[in-house]
Design an enzyme around this catalytic site. Structure first.
Site, PDB file in Angstrom:
ATOM      1  N   GLY A 227       0.768  -1.246   0.000  1.00 20.43           N
ATOM      2  CA  GLY A 227       0.000   0.000   0.000  1.00 20.43           C
ATOM      3  C   GLY A 227       0.799   1.297   0.000  1.00 20.43           C
TER       4      GLY A 227
ATOM      5  CB  CYS B  42      11.199  -3.820 -10.247  1.00 16.77           C
ATOM      6  SG  CYS B  42      11.287  -4.461  -8.583  1.00 16.77           S
TER       7      CYS B  42
END
Ligand code: SAM
Length: 369
Positions: A19, A84
């Site tokens: 979050g 990533c």
């Protein structure tokens, strides 16, 4: 969701993890609400739900998301941090052929089918993403769907947070929306770091390294910034270095009377000495956070204007209504000063020791002239 007022921006948070993007949205001051957050990882989702129990968190594989579903949320903004690993420096850099990129490529394929209520995108990834084919596909897609964009490589250390984490950021808006940054940070072929603009160049390092007044985030002092700041080195204002003082001292061990050789220049470069930005100088001069320059003012002009200006806090103390007030400055010692870090970040003035000092001033003692 029905209680949202019409000016609240509806946000879709993809690859929501724990979050971070939601916290950033809340911290930004934008009136926004995450209408759906999605992540496939159950552990991350548990943490997300723990912190945002009322948020609409969906345990989903983004690869199965459809344009119809996204459109049904009526979103204005997408925030996302795609995986990533396919782009990391130490990884295999399989880029678009890495299976972990599939969901991102899927999103690019459905972007053209999202309705035009969607106007904003913020994407984060590792440094290195900017050189990937996936990034190129993203930029091409944004062009096709008529979004303008800006790219950055930023690290918290550039904002006086004592931690390095260089990351790629892209922000994009649906045209005719444009960017109104006073300083254009966008790049075409390579992402520029904001503070790169303020790095001290080799010529100046070679000639003037010894003359520089170097301060760090924990310094409780800095020199007066004059209007020639960044133009001349000597006596025009301090320069900033985020490296520990021991490292700086190590680099400056060489004999100051000898010409700097290439190896020493390399060491000096490694310190990443930079000028304070105009905004930082403004904060050191105690201008409020909402002070800004119009977009057509050049950086050189900003320094000149600031150099000619005043320290707002000091003048506040000299308020004409207290015309004959005498104050006690005796208790102000260097160790009571706030640090460069505190004042150049947004945490500054209101919450800081400056305020405390202000309240503690006692009207006796040294006359104010
Ligand atoms: C770089 S992290 C995002 C971090 C997040 N911004 C945060 O603050 O924690 C990438 C996230 O994407 C999620 N993810 C990877 N592939 C996914 C997919 N196909 N569908 C949904 N989530 C996925 C991972 O579980 C991981 O939490």
């Amino acid at each position: 969701m029905n209680s949202l007022n019409s000016s609240t921006i509806k946000v879709l948070e993809l690859y929501s993890g724990i979050g971070g993007m939601n916290y950033a949205l809340r911290g930004s001051g934008i009136s926004g609400k995450v209408v759906a957050a999605m992540d496939i990882n159950t552990t991350a989702n548990k943490v997300y739900q723990h912190n945002f129990p009322d948020e609409n968190l969906l345990q989903r594989n983004i690869q199965a998301l459809t344009a119809e579903e996204i459109n049904s949320y009526g979103i204005d903004m997408i925030l996302m941090s795609p995986p990533c690993q396919p782009f990391t420096r130490v990884g295999l850099k399989k880029d678009v052929s890495d299976s972990r990129t599939c969901s991102f490529l899927h999103l690019l394929s459905i972007f053209p089918h999202l309705n035009s209520k969607w106007k904003y995108l913020l994407l984060e990834n590792v440094k290195g993403f900017e050189n990937s084919e996936a990034c190129q596909l993203l930029l091409t897609t944004l062009e096709q769907i008529n979004f303008c964009y800006q790219q950055f490589i930023l690290s918290p250390s550039m904002f006086s947070v004592p931690n390095t984490r260089h990351r790629y950021y892209l922000i994009a808006k649906r045209r005719p929306l444009t960017f109104i940054f006073p300083v254009q940070l966008g790049v075409t072929d390579r992402a520029l770091t904001y503070f790169e603009k303020f790095l001290i160049n080799d010529k100046t390092l070679k000639k003037h390294a010894w003359l520089m007044d170097i301060v760090g985030p924990n310094s409780r002092r800095s020199c007066c910034f004059t209007k020639a700041y960044s133009h001349y080195v000597e006596g025009t204002g301090s320069v900033f270095c985020s490296k520990p003082t021991e490292i700086i001292a190590e680099v400056f061990k060489f004999n100051r009377n000898e010409e700097i050789n290439p190896e020493q220049l390399q060491l000096l470069r490694s310190l990443e000495l930079r000028y304070f930005t105009p905004q930082e100088v403004a904060r050191l001069m105690c201008f409020p956070d909402d002070f800004s320059f119009p977009p057509d003012i050049t950086i050189k002009q900003m320094y000149r204007l600031l150099g000619n200006s005043i320290n707002v806090f000091v003048v506040t103390l000299l308020s004409p209504t207290d015309h004959n007030m005498q104050r006690d400055y005796a208790h102000i010692r260097d160790d009571r000063c706030i640090t460069v870090h505190e004042i150049t970040t947004k945490l500054a003035i209101e919450h800081s020791a400056v305020q405390e000092m202000n309240e503690n001033f006692v009207p006796f003692g040294i006359p104010v002239y």
